[in-house]
Design a protein around this motif. Sequence first.
Motif, short mmCIF file in Angstrom:
data_model
loop_
_atom_site.label_atom_id
_atom_site.label_comp_id
_atom_site.label_asym_id
_atom_site.label_seq_id
_atom_site.Cartn_x
_atom_site.Cartn_y
_atom_site.Cartn_z
N THR A 106 0.85 -1.19 0.00
CA THR A 106 0.00 0.00 0.00
C THR A 106 0.89 1.24 0.00
O THR A 106 1.89 1.30 0.70
N ALA A 107 0.53 2.23 -0.80
CA ALA A 107 1.35 3.44 -0.94
C ALA A 107 1.41 4.22 0.37
O ALA A 107 0.42 4.33 1.10
N VAL A 108 2.60 4.77 0.65
CA VAL A 108 2.81 5.67 1.78
C VAL A 108 3.27 7.01 1.22
O VAL A 108 4.17 7.07 0.39
N TYR A 109 2.64 8.09 1.68
CA TYR A 109 2.89 9.43 1.15
C TYR A 109 3.44 10.36 2.23
O TYR A 109 3.15 10.19 3.42
N ALA A 110 4.22 11.35 1.81
CA ALA A 110 4.69 12.37 2.73
C ALA A 110 3.49 13.15 3.27
O ALA A 110 2.67 13.65 2.49
N ALA A 111 3.39 13.27 4.58
CA ALA A 111 2.27 13.98 5.19
C ALA A 111 2.36 15.48 5.00
O ALA A 111 1.35 16.19 5.11
N ALA A 112 3.55 15.98 4.71
CA ALA A 112 3.76 17.41 4.43
C ALA A 112 5.10 17.54 3.71
O ALA A 112 5.90 16.60 3.68
N ALA A 113 5.33 18.68 3.13
CA ALA A 113 6.59 18.92 2.43
C ALA A 113 7.75 18.95 3.42
O ALA A 113 7.60 19.35 4.58
N GLY A 114 8.92 18.51 2.95
CA GLY A 114 10.08 18.54 3.83
C GLY A 114 11.28 17.83 3.24
O GLY A 114 11.36 17.63 2.02
N THR A 115 12.20 17.45 4.10
CA THR A 115 13.45 16.80 3.70
C THR A 115 13.59 15.47 4.42
O THR A 115 13.37 15.39 5.64
N VAL A 116 13.97 14.43 3.69
CA VAL A 116 14.21 13.12 4.30
C VAL A 116 15.55 13.19 5.04
O VAL A 116 16.60 13.31 4.43
N VAL A 117 15.49 13.13 6.36
CA VAL A 117 16.71 13.29 7.16
C VAL A 117 17.22 11.97 7.74
O VAL A 117 18.37 11.89 8.19
N ARG A 118 16.37 10.94 7.75
CA ARG A 118 16.82 9.61 8.16
C ARG A 118 16.11 8.58 7.29
O ARG A 118 14.92 8.73 6.99
N ARG A 119 16.86 7.55 6.94
CA ARG A 119 16.31 6.51 6.06
C ARG A 119 17.10 5.23 6.30
O ARG A 119 18.32 5.23 6.19
N ILE A 125 11.06 12.53 8.09
CA ILE A 125 11.03 13.75 7.29
C ILE A 125 10.99 14.95 8.22
O ILE A 125 10.19 15.00 9.16
N SER A 126 11.88 15.92 7.97
CA SER A 126 11.88 17.18 8.69
C SER A 126 11.02 18.18 7.92
O SER A 126 11.19 18.36 6.72
N HIS A 127 10.10 18.82 8.64
CA HIS A 127 9.20 19.80 8.02
C HIS A 127 9.52 21.22 8.45
O HIS A 127 8.78 22.16 8.13
N GLY A 128 10.64 21.41 9.16
CA GLY A 128 11.02 22.73 9.63
C GLY A 128 10.31 23.09 10.92
O GLY A 128 9.29 22.51 11.28
N GLY A 129 10.88 24.04 11.62
CA GLY A 129 10.27 24.51 12.87
C GLY A 129 10.20 23.46 13.95
O GLY A 129 9.31 23.52 14.81
N ALA A 133 16.46 13.70 0.25
CA ALA A 133 15.54 14.12 -0.81
C ALA A 133 14.57 15.18 -0.29
O ALA A 133 14.13 15.14 0.86
N GLN A 134 14.27 16.15 -1.15
CA GLN A 134 13.22 17.12 -0.87
C GLN A 134 11.91 16.53 -1.38
O GLN A 134 11.81 16.14 -2.54
N VAL A 135 10.90 16.46 -0.52
CA VAL A 135 9.64 15.85 -0.90
C VAL A 135 8.50 16.85 -0.73
O VAL A 135 8.58 17.78 0.07
N SER A 136 7.44 16.64 -1.50
CA SER A 136 6.26 17.50 -1.41
C SER A 136 5.14 16.75 -0.69
O SER A 136 5.14 15.51 -0.62
N ALA A 137 4.20 17.48 -0.17
CA ALA A 137 3.06 16.86 0.50
C ALA A 137 2.31 15.97 -0.48
O ALA A 137 1.96 16.40 -1.57
N GLY A 138 2.08 14.72 -0.09
CA GLY A 138 1.36 13.79 -0.95
C GLY A 138 2.24 12.99 -1.88
O GLY A 138 1.75 12.09 -2.56
#
Length: 288
Positions: free
Chosen positions: A57-70, A85-89, A107-112
């Motif tokens: 089943t697909a898993v999506y980024a819940a918000a835009a951010g950067t993958v900081v651990r994988r 994923i780090s979303h800042g703040g 990687a820089q990812v977008s929401a969804g």
Amino acid sequence: MALTGLPALTSSASAATLKDGTWCNPAQGYFPSGGYYGAARGAYAHAGQDVTNTTGTAVYAAAAGTVVRRGTAVLTGRTGNGLVISHGGGRYTYYGHLSVFRVALDAQVSAGQRIADMGATGNVTGPHLHFETHSGGLGTTTNPVTYLAARGVELGGGWPSIDPGASGATVKAIQYLITQRGTALVADGDYGSVSVAAVEKFQSAKGLVADGQVGPKTWPVLVYSLQEGSSGSHVRGLQEMLNKHSAGLVVDGDFGSVTTSAVRTYQSVNRLTVDGQAGPKTWEALVG
């Protein structure tokens, strides 16, 4: 199921102003018994919410951010393949027990955006996504169900709530749908006063509370059931939402074979009925 290490469990307050379209549901599924935030796990408390579905089943980024651990066991006390994923703040999300990674470290990812596939790696009794939200720094978890609900998102699936002032792809879809309903809007992704007034007009005409919030009562009467051969602004809205989830379509308003294929693929990886038609269930998953 994942366990906490040392993180403190905290609560998350809701606020309507947070329903700005920047967050979305990371995976379709249901909440299993015992997989809730704060559930006892020996000496620890469960740090997230489990969302159960089948492997792949697909898993999506819940918000835009950067993958900081994988990798494997990327947070203390968590087992199996995971992403952070780090979303800042000081905000982070964690996705655990994955079967496949679909984005690289840094990687820089977008929401969804599709970032992984659900799996059963690590200490689990079956396939599911272990999803965490961290606020105030990595290691301080919040209840992900209430955290997302405050942002207009139903974890696991459901119609979202989008407030005036929101922005992004989901707002573009709203603008395209309102245009198809007879009030022409520029699909600029900015849910400003002109778009809000058009939504309120639509809500009033449908006997709904004219508050400008596009939520669970407005979405079902706003969307259209579409299939191959359909054309118009409503199809553009559908294509925008498919693109939010990594489809890569030309937004041309033509529901041809390429869009049909994208709909079928989306339905398949989200465990929906695979018929190539965009009905209410497919729309609900897409805009969520």
